[in-house]
Scaffold this active site. Sequence first.
Site, PDB file in Angstrom:
ATOM      1  N   TRP A  11     124.092  22.123  41.547  1.00  0.00           N
ATOM      2  CA  TRP A  11     123.960  23.550  41.221  1.00  0.00           C
ATOM      3  C   TRP A  11     122.511  23.953  40.995  1.00  0.00           C
ATOM      4  O   TRP A  11     122.207  25.142  40.875  1.00  0.00           O
ATOM      5  CB  TRP A  11     124.773  23.886  39.954  1.00  0.00           C
ATOM      6  CG  TRP A  11     126.265  23.803  40.122  1.00  0.00           C
ATOM      7  CD1 TRP A  11     126.964  23.469  41.250  1.00  0.00           C
ATOM      8  CD2 TRP A  11     127.249  24.067  39.103  1.00  0.00           C
ATOM      9  NE1 TRP A  11     128.319  23.506  41.004  1.00  0.00           N
ATOM     10  CE2 TRP A  11     128.523  23.871  39.688  1.00  0.00           C
ATOM     11  CE3 TRP A  11     127.177  24.447  37.769  1.00  0.00           C
ATOM     12  CZ2 TRP A  11     129.708  24.041  38.977  1.00  0.00           C
ATOM     13  CZ3 TRP A  11     128.360  24.611  37.048  1.00  0.00           C
ATOM     14  CH2 TRP A  11     129.603  24.419  37.655  1.00  0.00           C
ATOM     15  N   LYS A  12     121.612  22.969  40.858  1.00  0.00           N
ATOM     16  CA  LYS A  12     120.209  23.246  40.514  1.00  0.00           C
ATOM     17  C   LYS A  12     120.176  24.124  39.246  1.00  0.00           C
ATOM     18  O   LYS A  12     121.025  23.942  38.372  1.00  0.00           O
ATOM     19  CB  LYS A  12     119.476  23.867  41.702  1.00  0.00           C
ATOM     20  CG  LYS A  12     119.664  23.021  42.969  1.00  0.00           C
ATOM     21  CD  LYS A  12     118.773  23.397  44.112  1.00  0.00           C
ATOM     22  CE  LYS A  12     119.060  22.475  45.297  1.00  0.00           C
ATOM     23  NZ  LYS A  12     118.200  22.738  46.439  1.00  0.00           N
ATOM     24  N   HIS A  96     115.012  13.880  43.602  1.00  0.00           N
ATOM     25  CA  HIS A  96     115.197  15.090  44.421  1.00  0.00           C
ATOM     26  C   HIS A  96     113.823  15.633  44.831  1.00  0.00           C
ATOM     27  O   HIS A  96     112.874  15.589  44.042  1.00  0.00           O
ATOM     28  CB  HIS A  96     115.978  16.142  43.636  1.00  0.00           C
ATOM     29  CG  HIS A  96     116.461  17.248  44.510  1.00  0.00           C
ATOM     30  ND1 HIS A  96     115.631  18.264  44.952  1.00  0.00           N
ATOM     31  CD2 HIS A  96     117.668  17.480  45.075  1.00  0.00           C
ATOM     32  CE1 HIS A  96     116.321  19.078  45.729  1.00  0.00           C
ATOM     33  NE2 HIS A  96     117.556  18.625  45.824  1.00  0.00           N
ATOM     34  N   GLU A  98     112.692  18.515  44.983  1.00  0.00           N
ATOM     35  CA  GLU A  98     112.140  19.534  44.087  1.00  0.00           C
ATOM     36  C   GLU A  98     111.476  18.887  42.878  1.00  0.00           C
ATOM     37  O   GLU A  98     110.456  19.368  42.388  1.00  0.00           O
ATOM     38  CB  GLU A  98     113.255  20.518  43.681  1.00  0.00           C
ATOM     39  CG  GLU A  98     113.607  21.431  44.845  1.00  0.00           C
ATOM     40  CD  GLU A  98     115.052  21.902  44.882  1.00  0.00           C
ATOM     41  OE1 GLU A  98     115.749  21.850  43.850  1.00  0.00           O
ATOM     42  OE2 GLU A  98     115.498  22.316  45.975  1.00  0.00           O
ATOM     43  N   GLU A 168     117.713  14.021  52.369  1.00  0.00           N
ATOM     44  CA  GLU A 168     117.574  15.478  52.324  1.00  0.00           C
ATOM     45  C   GLU A 168     116.218  15.861  52.900  1.00  0.00           C
ATOM     46  O   GLU A 168     115.212  15.881  52.167  1.00  0.00           O
ATOM     47  CB  GLU A 168     117.658  15.973  50.876  1.00  0.00           C
ATOM     48  CG  GLU A 168     118.981  15.680  50.204  1.00  0.00           C
ATOM     49  CD  GLU A 168     119.249  16.650  49.059  1.00  0.00           C
ATOM     50  OE1 GLU A 168     120.305  17.290  49.107  1.00  0.00           O
ATOM     51  OE2 GLU A 168     118.407  16.795  48.159  1.00  0.00           O
ATOM     52  N   GLY A 174     117.638  24.636  51.442  1.00  0.00           N
ATOM     53  CA  GLY A 174     117.573  26.052  51.075  1.00  0.00           C
ATOM     54  C   GLY A 174     116.983  26.951  52.142  1.00  0.00           C
ATOM     55  O   GLY A 174     116.681  28.110  51.882  1.00  0.00           O
ATOM     56  N   GLY A 236     123.220  25.389  47.751  1.00  0.00           N
ATOM     57  CA  GLY A 236     123.711  26.773  47.773  1.00  0.00           C
ATOM     58  C   GLY A 236     125.211  26.908  48.010  1.00  0.00           C
ATOM     59  O   GLY A 236     125.888  27.660  47.298  1.00  0.00           O
TER      60      GLY A 236
HETATM   61  P1  13P Z   1     120.891  23.536  50.029  1.00  0.00           P
HETATM   62  O1  13P Z   1     122.291  23.038  50.346  1.00  0.00           O
HETATM   63  O2  13P Z   1     120.885  24.812  49.259  1.00  0.00           O
HETATM   64  O3  13P Z   1     120.018  23.521  51.232  1.00  0.00           O
HETATM   65  O4  13P Z   1     120.270  22.437  48.999  1.00  0.00           O
HETATM   66  C1  13P Z   1     120.335  21.099  49.332  1.00  0.00           C
HETATM   67  C2  13P Z   1     119.917  20.299  48.155  1.00  0.00           C
HETATM   68  O5  13P Z   1     118.754  20.293  47.781  1.00  0.00           O
HETATM   69  C3  13P Z   1     120.944  19.544  47.440  1.00  0.00           C
HETATM   70  O6  13P Z   1     120.386  18.656  46.517  1.00  0.00           O
END
Ligand code: 13P
Length: 253
Positions: A11-12, A96, A98, A168, A174, A236
């Site tokens: 869900w971030k 991750h 991010e 990823e 995203g 997302g």
């Molecule tokens: P999205 O599915 O929003 O591209 O994000 C992928 C993600 O970073 C899952 O950890």
Amino acid sequence: MNRKKIAAANWKMNLSQDEGDQLIQDIIAGIPGNLACEVVIAPPAIYLTQMIKQLEGTDLQPAAQNCHPEVSGAFTGEISAAMFSRIGVKYCLVGHSERRQLFDESNQFIREKVDAILENQMIPVFCCGESLALRQRNEQNDFVRLQLEESLFHLEEEQIRKVVVAYEPIWAIGTGVTASPEQAQEMHAFIRLMLTGRYGQTTSDTIRILYGGSIKSDNASILFSQPDVDGGLVGGASLNASSFLSIIEAANT
Ligand code: 13P
């Protein structure tokens, strides 16, 4: 090789507590009766205690999005792997992109987190993947190889068997740009080849490798049907019950 697939939601930093509760209720209500895959949900950490109660008696597994490797101490704002484990968290995302990009996490620090997650009887979901610039220079394999070598390959064989890898590509996160099934399969096969080189075929064959990056209900099935894609880590599209449920359906084969 028949590996149990995983549909994992990240869900971030999204949703209110009430929205999260509702989403979990809707997912529980819509989950297939013949569930053959694992379903993992990583909400913001502050929601975990309540979510764990909600998930009791269901097939859904709670996950943390991050942790600190030390057990306790002067680390303002951090939450340790031990703390997550003690409240009943079962999986923990680690590395991750991010976290790597926005919080400068190094392969060495991520390695310490992997160790802490395993020491606390949780399953690390180890994220790796290259930037667009690296892919354009065709350097993605060398980059991912280093990520694995520096953060995972110190593990013993019985430890690596517990790890879930999530590929990823940063350019797909995203952005709405999904890796093609061929691009995903190519990198997943490369990751498995590296795991085979380090740990042997039998062990490598047991390790789940998830794809993440703009997974949607309409591309999940084709991605998950690639031989080395063992499910997905979804951002997302995991924030909406019907789209995440259709991604669970795609993993439930
Ligand atoms: P999205 O599915 O929003 O591209 O994000 C992928 C993600 O970073 C899952 O950890």
